[in-house]
Each structure stands twice: as C-alpha cells, then as structure tokens.
Design an enzyme around this catalytic site. Structure first.
Site, mmCIF file in Angstrom:
data_model
loop_
_atom_site.group_PDB
_atom_site.id
_atom_site.type_symbol
_atom_site.label_atom_id
_atom_site.label_comp_id
_atom_site.label_asym_id
_atom_site.label_seq_id
_atom_site.Cartn_x
_atom_site.Cartn_y
_atom_site.Cartn_z
ATOM 1 C CG ASP A 240 -2.217 13.977 -6.846
ATOM 2 O OD1 ASP A 240 -1.741 13.025 -7.571
ATOM 3 O OD2 ASP A 240 -3.082 13.780 -6.214
ATOM 4 C CD GLU A 300 -1.798 11.737 -11.671
ATOM 5 O OE1 GLU A 300 -1.922 10.638 -11.553
ATOM 6 O OE2 GLU A 300 -2.592 12.414 -10.829
HETATM 7 C C1 NOJ Z 1 -2.079 10.478 -8.296
HETATM 8 C C2 NOJ Z 1 -1.018 9.908 -7.647
HETATM 9 O O1 NOJ Z 1 0.124 10.093 -8.586
HETATM 10 C C3 NOJ Z 1 -1.137 8.766 -6.797
HETATM 11 O O2 NOJ Z 1 -0.146 8.046 -6.399
HETATM 12 C C4 NOJ Z 1 -2.373 9.019 -5.856
HETATM 13 O O3 NOJ Z 1 -2.571 7.622 -5.202
HETATM 14 C C5 NOJ Z 1 -3.500 9.581 -6.352
HETATM 15 N N1 NOJ Z 1 -3.168 10.555 -7.383
HETATM 16 C C6 NOJ Z 1 -4.288 10.292 -5.529
HETATM 17 O O4 NOJ Z 1 -3.852 11.344 -4.958
#
Ligand code: NOJ
Length: 584
Positions: A240, A300
């Site tokens: 993430d 991500e």
């Molecule tokens: C990316 C995640 O996919 C999202 O849902 C989240 O709000 C932010 N990172 C913070 O962790």
C-alpha cells in the site's frame, strides 16, 4: 482487395451504425469453468495467475452483522475457483479502528475481530490453497493507525523509545506546521500533538501517522511482519502507498502550482515526499526478505511516466515483481488509440500488470459504459484485460457488471475522503458496495442492514442470475479465464500490436512458436469489417478458428475477414505456418 499493410480495414460494406441491443452471442461453446493451473515451463506462478481483489467488509457476511468477514470469504472459495481466479488479494483485515476501513492498522500480526480470528485466517489460506488459490495480504507499510501501540508509545514523550518510529518535528513558528506538505485527504500533512507540542507527519489522515522508514528498528519490525504472515501461509503482499515511504530529511517545502485541488488546497507537486530514490533501496531490501519466503510483491504504484513505472521493477528486476500500471487503469475513455499507446508503454516497462477497477476508483463498468451498450462494453474490456500479455488484477463484482453509484447525501458518506472532500469528492463508498450474490434482500450479502447499501442494480447483476445464463458477463469472464489458462499463447506468447493507427479497433496477436491468437476489439459504436493481411503476419487464414466472440455478425464466408458489431470482440486462433508444414 487485399491491402498492402499488415493490418488495414477493408470496407467491403459501408460502415454502419448499429444501435445494437441484441443479446450477445458466444460463438464458442463455454468451456468448463474449472481453473486449470497453467502448465507451461518455468514462468513464476504469478505471471500466469489472474488475481482478484476482495474488499473484505463487502464480500460475504457469514455471521449477519452487516459486515463481510473471513469465514464469508472461505465460504465463497468454490465460486472463485469456478470463476478461475488463481490468487486473492484481501484488502486489510488487521485489527484497526477502521478510520480508513483497515488502511489504519493497529496490529500488523493479527486479525480484526470483526473479520474473525487468526484461526479463521489459517482456515481460509488452507482452503484456498487446497483449491490452488494463493493468498495475498495488503501490507500497509507507509503508515500505521494512530491507535497502534507503537504510535501511542511514540507520542507519549519526546524521549520515548519509539519516538523516532514516526516523524516528529517542531512547528516552523507558533501555530505553523513544519512545512507546506498537504495530506492526500485534504489539509496539512502535519498534526500537532498536545502531549509534547510537536507535530507528526501523515501523508493521509491524521489517524494514519507515517512510519519512519529511516529507522532500522521500523524496518526490522516490518520485515518481521512479512515473516509472520509467511508462517500463516501468505503468498505475497500488495504494498500500500509504496510511493510515499520516504520524505526529504530536511523537510523542504513542496512547490505549489496554480489552482486548487478538490479539497480547496493549493495544487502542489510532491517532489519532497513522493517517490524519493530511497524507496527503491528499501524495496530491494524488502524483496530479499520476501524472496527468502517465496512471496510475491504487488505494488500500489501511482506513476505518471513509464520511466517511473519501469523503476519499480528494479534495475535488475530486484524490486516489485508486479507494479500496478495505473496509467493504463486511468485511461478514462473508450479509446482504441489510447489503450494501444498505454499497452505499448507497459510492454516496454517490464511484465505488465493490468487493473481496471479497485476500491479507490469508480468501477470500469461505470467509467466505460455509455448507458446503452454497457454489457457489450464490459465484455470488450474484459476481453482486452484477460488476453493481454501480463498479469490482470480483477476487483470483486467486476465479473458481474457491478457499477459505481456514489452516495447522494453527505450524511450517508462513510469514507473519510468523501467526508472531507464533499461535494467535489464524494469518496469511494460507491466503489465498495456489497458483493451481489443474488436478487434476494441485500443482494444475498447479509440478512441485516449492510454497512453500505447494496447497489440499485443488484437484481439484474448478481451471481445467482448470471451463473445460469450462458450469455451473462459472469460466464463470459469464466470462458475467458478458462481460455487463458489453457492457452500457452495467451499465457506466454509475445504481444504483437496490429491495426497500428486504427481509431476504432484495437487488435493484437499473442504468439508462440506453435500458435497464434489474434484478438480484435471494436471500441466503437459502429460495425467494423476488417481483413488483415494474415499472410504477411505469417498466418494461414484457412486455419483461423474463432475461439470466443461477442460479435452478432454471421460468420464471414471467408475465414480471414473479421466482422465486428458495435463494441464486440473476436478471439481467433491460428496455427503458425511452421507447425502446419511440419504436420503435413
Ligand atoms: C491506498 C489505499 O488503496 C487506500 O484505500 C487508502 O485510503 C490509502 N492507501 C491510505 O492507506
């Protein structure tokens, strides 16, 4: 007359505008949906795998409290197996105050009681593995929850043993944060804590303080987290917010740009707290640890250029194996040239990772649908995603045609992003509604009020209805997945773009020495008829066989002519000349 170029449309009839509302016909018989594991050579498993993201709050509620849970997921593994997915990525299910629905972790080595227990998790991985499905955890490594014991200790005093696990600084001057950095969710990225009078840094909400990855103790603790989950059978991690692991140590201000963002803050270029070179060093170190345990890393990775994306693979393929390509994911128009361009770029970066929907963005069904041909368009997009060279990541309900409808009133919004950004930014609730299992109350997700209302479309789009309809989107996904899993050219074949400049048609070959698959996708509302110069492509058109199509056109008299009704696709298979020659 045959064209000279390798791919040029032949307008045998005038292009026609067809307002196609006819039911889709699948020419090819639907293959049994059981996922057959890819058999070929030595490619790592994740290259042949189709991943499926599960947002656990919304997938299946086993204990009727209105929230999905792990036992719910386990109970649906047969469904996933029949769909043909090879790996599930479960969005965070760790103990959490749920301020950002799990992306605020209060304990990295446990399961939130609302989702079940560690024993439930073990059962889930055991049962998934028994079906040949791997399990990926979401690793929220940029920040923890402000309720994590590490942060509680860190904030307790300036001299706390964990003070340096987070990023604390004095304000610039009275009432002024240390610099001008802004939170991704609006407002300053700094919050003053009264206990010590210092500010702590949070790229996201104040409830999500950033961990200090410059501190070796943080690194050690987080690497241990990956080992912990390895002992619980976890096959990899989705990293993430990996872009923002590091910050400029001098905390230099970011340059501001003209205009305001959706929160009313000045536009800003995050040069000092996004994609710092240190991120790559850290990824190489993390990769060494996960390699020891055979775990795969998915990123991500919100990149703006192909060089940025390329960098995430690592100069020696020693960073993230599967960095998601969000430049592809955010081609927000149904444009053959745009997708052609992005696919070409992704091909040049490394092993591509294709995503069209997830829990942070409006679903593809809604983004690309035109309101009249939504089913056809959804099949078109699936046909593209699942025949490209690379690893696709699906999002729960994508296979049903689940749509995104954001909440209509601010008081209904649950997502912190929607609460701070309303009305410009309505948040992500609309992308996260309960999975649509049936046409019963609450779409069969739960018997009580679900945490988010089910989407209004659930009576038309649900598993129970679609599984018995051979022409449904669900069965189209199953057919595509079965095709992909049993076809070496779709798994490992090279990608050869065709129809170079065509404004309406995206077409490509997937080719191995033994066979060629041709994929032709009509991105337009008009019928298309094309006759590629198969010979120039090394293909004997007499051997062409339609494997799967959504085109309404009767089969062409000549096998080399491809006829496509609006928004339809054809997948053809041909023997290469070499192979045919050998057989003769
Ligand atoms: C990316 C995640 O996919 C999202 O849902 C989240 O709000 C932010 N990172 C913070 O962790």
């Amino acid at each position: 007359m045959r064209q000279r170029s390798a791919w040029k449309p032949v307008w045998r009839f005038q292009q026609r505008l067809i307002q196609a509302t006819l039911a889709t016909s699948l020419i090819a018989a639907l293959t049994p949906a059981l996922a057959q594991k890819p058999q070929t050579e030595s490619a790592p498993w994740w290259r042949h795998a189709v991943f499926y993201e599960i947002y656990p709050r919304s997938f299946a509620d086993s204990n009727n409290d209105g929230l999905g849970d792990l036992k719910g997921i386990t109970s649906k593994l047969d469904y996933l197996h029949q769909l043909g997915v090879d790996a599930i990525w479960i969005s965070p299910c760790y103990p959490s105050p749920q301020f950002d629905f799990g992306y605020d972790v209060a304990d990295y080595e446990n399961i939130d009681p609302m989702y079940g227990t560690l024993a439930d998790f073990d059962e889930l991985t055991r049962e998934a593995h028994r079906r040949g499905i791997r399990v990926i955890m979401d690793f929220v490594l940029n920040h923890s929850s402000s309720q994590h014991p590490w942060f509680l200790e860190s904030k307790s005093s300036r001299t706390s043993a964990k003070r340096d696990w987070y990023i604390w600084r004095d304000g610039k001057s009275a009432g002024q944060p240390p610099n001008n950095w802004q939170s991704d969710f609006g407002g300053s990225a700094w919050t003053r804590d009264a206990t010590t009078g210092q500010y702590y840094y949070h790229y996201f909400e104040a409830e999500q303080p950033d961990l200090n990855w410059r501190n070796p103790a943080v690194e050690r603790a987080m690497f241990d987290v990956t080992r912990f989950w390895h002992r619980h059978g976890v096959d990899g991690f989705r990293l993430d917010a990996v872009d923002t692991l590091f910050e400029d140590p001098e905390l230099k201000d970011n340059p501001t740009l003209a205009g305001k963002n959706e929160f009313g803050d000045p536009q800003m270029k995050n040069v000092n707290n996004d994609k710092l070179p240190e991120v790559h060093e850290e990824l190489r170190r993390l990769r060494q640890v996960t390699d020891e345990n055979g775990q795969v890393l998915i990123g991500e990775t919100w990149t703006e250029s192909i060089d940025e994306l390329k960098a995430y693979y690592g100069a020696h393929n020693d960073e993230i194996q599967l960095p998601m390509d969000f430049m592809f994911a955010t081609v927000n128009k149904l444009s053959a040239p745009e997708f052609r361009r992005q696919i070409g770029l992704a091909e040049s970066a490394g092993w591509p990772v294709f995503v069209l929907s997830n829990h942070d963005m409006p679903r593809a069904y809604t983004r690309y649908g035109d309101g009249m041909h939504n089913e056809q368009i959804a099949k078109l997009m699936a046909g593209m995603m699942l025949t490209l060279r690379g690893t696709p990541i699906l999002y729960y309900g994508e296979e049903l045609g689940m749509a995104t409808h954001p909440p209509e009133r601010k008081e209904d919004v649950k997502d912190p992003l929607g609460i701070s950004g309303w009305p410009q930014q309505k948040g992500r609730d609309g992308d996260r509604r309960p999975m649509q299992w049936s046409a019963e109350t609450n779409a069969g997700f739960t018997h009580v009020q679900p945490w988010l209302p089910v989407d209004a479309d659930f009576k038309q789009h649900n598993v129970a209805i679609e599984k018995d309809n051979p022409q449904s989107l669900l069965n189209f996904y199953r057919a595509l997945l079965a095709l992909r899993h049993t076809n070496p050219a779709l798994l490992d074949g090279e990608y050869v773009p065709l129809a170079g400049n065509d404004a309406n048609v995206l077409a490509y070959l997937r080719r191995t020495k033994a066979e060629t698959i041709a994929v032709v996708l009509n991105f337009s509302v008009e019928s298309q008829e094309l006759e590629p110069n198969w010979k120039a492509l090394g293909i004997d058109s007499a051997t062409l066989k339609v494997l799967l199509t959504t085109s309404e056109e009767r089969a062409a008299k000549q096998p080399g002519i491809v006829q496509l009704t609006p928004y339809s696709l054809v997948i053809l298979r041909a023997e290469t000349k070499g192979k045919k020659a050998k057989q003769e």
